[in-house]
Enzyme design. Structure first.
Site, PDB file in Angstrom:
ATOM      1  N   GLU B  83       0.855  -1.189   0.000  1.00 56.78           N
ATOM      2  CA  GLU B  83       0.000   0.000   0.000  1.00 56.78           C
ATOM      3  C   GLU B  83       0.890   1.238   0.000  1.00 56.78           C
ATOM      4  O   GLU B  83       0.448   2.334   0.312  1.00 56.78           O
ATOM      5  CB  GLU B  83      -0.948  -0.011   1.207  1.00 56.78           C
ATOM      6  CG  GLU B  83      -0.268  -0.041   2.562  1.00 56.78           C
ATOM      7  CD  GLU B  83      -1.262   0.027   3.722  1.00 56.78           C
ATOM      8  OE1 GLU B  83      -1.838  -1.025   4.042  1.00 56.78           O
ATOM      9  OE2 GLU B  83      -1.434   1.111   4.295  1.00 56.78           O
ATOM     10  N   CYS B 115      -3.562  -3.990   4.223  1.00 58.61           N
ATOM     11  CA  CYS B 115      -2.708  -4.988   4.862  1.00 58.61           C
ATOM     12  C   CYS B 115      -3.044  -6.430   4.451  1.00 58.61           C
ATOM     13  O   CYS B 115      -2.383  -7.362   4.880  1.00 58.61           O
ATOM     14  CB  CYS B 115      -2.770  -4.841   6.378  1.00 58.61           C
ATOM     15  SG  CYS B 115      -2.357  -3.193   6.926  1.00 58.61           S
ATOM     16  N   HIS B 249      -2.702 -10.839  11.477  1.00 60.73           N
ATOM     17  CA  HIS B 249      -2.215  -9.510  11.094  1.00 60.73           C
ATOM     18  C   HIS B 249      -2.100  -8.672  12.373  1.00 60.73           C
ATOM     19  O   HIS B 249      -3.024  -8.616  13.175  1.00 60.73           O
ATOM     20  CB  HIS B 249      -3.186  -8.861  10.114  1.00 60.73           C
ATOM     21  CG  HIS B 249      -2.958  -7.391   9.948  1.00 60.73           C
ATOM     22  ND1 HIS B 249      -1.726  -6.879   9.627  1.00 60.73           N
ATOM     23  CD2 HIS B 249      -3.792  -6.321  10.098  1.00 60.73           C
ATOM     24  CE1 HIS B 249      -1.816  -5.556   9.567  1.00 60.73           C
ATOM     25  NE2 HIS B 249      -3.050  -5.192   9.856  1.00 60.73           N
TER      26      HIS B 249
END
Lengths: 82, 418
Positions: B83, B115, B249
């Site tokens: 990103e 993400c 994550h």
């Protein structure tokens, strides 16, 4: 379940998740962030309140209220819709 | 029989400099209780001559160096997942492919979904291998992200203060193929959940915006629903007993802890003491490296996998549950098998030792970097970078063989190995 009972459940969850608040008065006009409740605790309070009320909602649908009273209004409206 | 597929080799690159997050919190006068809640120690900070390409190449090069010429020639796809893009058209993967000296018979492209990008890239590679259209082919998947925003003044720094302690930098490179030493993917064992939500975003090349509460809520919803989708597909799946370890994550450790608690409450109504013990046992090891680089966005779930391979004690093969979330939003729960042999390979990479060698920035050095005076901005045509912003970091890099960004010539990024 009426709106004030829902508010009482939410306030009860605030006290359970953040015992440090002690006997400090908490009302519908209070915002959790202003009480010093962090974001992880805030989400836990919402999750526990939903469970206690018997509502199964995506968490994102509880986003937006600016204080505990508005959160109670929102959950009350959701409960009456189900 | 379904063929074996997954991650053959993996490396994490956590930059050349880092900052002590506790010092930062003290410096910014942030609540120390909040700092403890982050479960973070250090964060990686990019120097002006580091960008998503240099991070990607520095993560991947040790993997390529360990392969034979014949093996390298079978890399037929390079996917960059980020990103932190540097161009609307040209993908990072073209630069990465060039500086790694890979062959021309290669698909080069980039994937974006906040993400979640690294997992999207991995699944793309896994399905390429499983398709059998090019037997024996490998793919190189690199998740590379860094947070470096244009903070013009004190007000901008203040506005960013909420996410500053956890914003990190890092790249994870993975060779994907049919001899998956590091993580053997369970084919077909995955679950997704995605929906449109404006939780966090990067609306411009140097800006980030978002709502921490909404992002946390979307993460929690996705964690539960992606897992339920996984369980719908996988007979007998049980969150509590199917996975010896987990890697989620990790924007910061506290968020993972919250998501785990949410899931254990929703699925099992588990009591707090059981949840705490389960978190420490199954998720604790995955925080090993994330605590030292900060949020690495697309790569963070694999930074978690590397951390657990580094620090968990594996007696034999065991299953890992992985959860990836990208704001906006899309998520996936998937699984695979790790082994003591894969653990030996990962540990031999010496990721922890490399992180130890990073320069520890003083607050003065950090704030100098934050002003970003030497940083090349999106859309800049020509530039030469003076590498002397923090002389000690530059000096330490010499002779390491790492890639650095020299400057721009007609929008073309110029790099060299030092």
């Amino acid at each position: 379940m009426d709106r004030d009972s829902i508010l009482a459940i939410i306030i009860g969850q605030v006290r359970e998740v953040v015992p440090d608040l002690g006997a400090q008065p908490i009302s519908g006009g209070d915002a959790m962030a202003d009480l010093g409740v962090n974001s992880i605790e805030r989400s836990e309070i919402v999750m526990n309140s939903l469970e206690a009320i018997g509502l199964d909602l995506p968490m994102v649908q509880t986003h937006g209220p600016r204080n505990l009273g508005e959160l109670a209004d929102l959950l009350h409206a959701k409960l009456n819709r189900t | 029989m379904v063929m074996a597929v997954g991650i053959e080799d993996l490396n994490v690159y956590g930059g050349s400099a880092c900052l002590d997050v506790r010092e930062l919190c003290v410096h910014r006068d942030l609540d120390i209780a909040r700092f403890e809640n982050l479960l973070m120690r250090e964060k990686a900070v990019a120097l002006p001559y580091e960008d998503p390409v240099s991070f990607a190449v520095n993560a991947a090069k040790p993997l390529l160096d360990a392969m034979s010429e014949a093996e390298r020639a079978r890399i037929e796809m390079v996917v960059t997942c980020t990103e932190s893009g540097i161009d609307f058209g040209k993908s990072l993967s073209t630069y990465v492919h060039h500086y790694l000296g890979l062959g021309g018979n290669c698909r080069l492209f980039e994937i974006k979904q906040a993400c979640y990008s690294g997992t999207a890239g991995l699944q793309m590679a896994v399905n390429f291998v499983l398709s059998g259209t090019s037997p024996g082919a490998k793919a190189l998947v690199i998740a590379t992200d860094l947070s470096r925003f244009a903070l013009a003044d004190a007000a901008a720094i203040q506005e960013w203060a909420y996410s500053e302690p956890s914003s990190g930098a890092g790249a994870v490179a993975m060779v994907v193929g049919d001899t998956p030493h590091v993580l053997q993917i369970d084919p077909g064992a995955y679950g997704n959940h995605g929906f449109e939500v404006m939780d966090t975003c990067r609306p411009g090349p140097d800006t980030e915006a978002g709502d921490a509460d909404l992002s946390l809520m979307a993460y929690l919803d996705c964690c539960e629903r992606a897992y339920r989708d996984y369980a719908r597909r996988v007979d007998g799946a049980d969150f509590r007993s199917s996975f010896a370890y987990l890697s989620f994550h990790t924007p910061f450790g506290g968020m993972v802890k919250g998501a785990h608690r949410h899931l254990m409450r929703k699925l099992y109504k588990a009591p707090p003491a059981e949840i705490e013990a389960d978190f420490n046992r199954r998720l604790g090891p995955s925080l090993t490296f994330g605590q030292r680089v900060g949020n690495t966005a697309g790569g963070s779930v694999f930074v978690g996998l590397a951390g657990l391979l580094e620090s968990a004690e594996l007696a034999g093969p065991c299953r890992v549950g992985m959860f990836s979330y990208g704001s906006g939003c899309c998520s996936e729960f998937f699984s695979g098998v790790i082994t003591p042999e894969g653990q030996r390979r990962l540990r031999a990479r010496g990721i922890g030792a490399e992180l130890d060698r990073r320069h520890r920035l003083s607050m003065e050095e950090y704030e100098l970097l934050l002003r970003g005076e030497q940083v090349i901005r999106f859309g800049q045509r020509d530039a030469t970078i003076d590498p002397g912003t923090v002389p000690a970091v530059w000096a330490a890099l010499q002779g390491t063989g790492r890639l650095v960004l020299d400057g721009m010539a007609g929008y073309h990024r110029q790099y060299r190995f030092v």
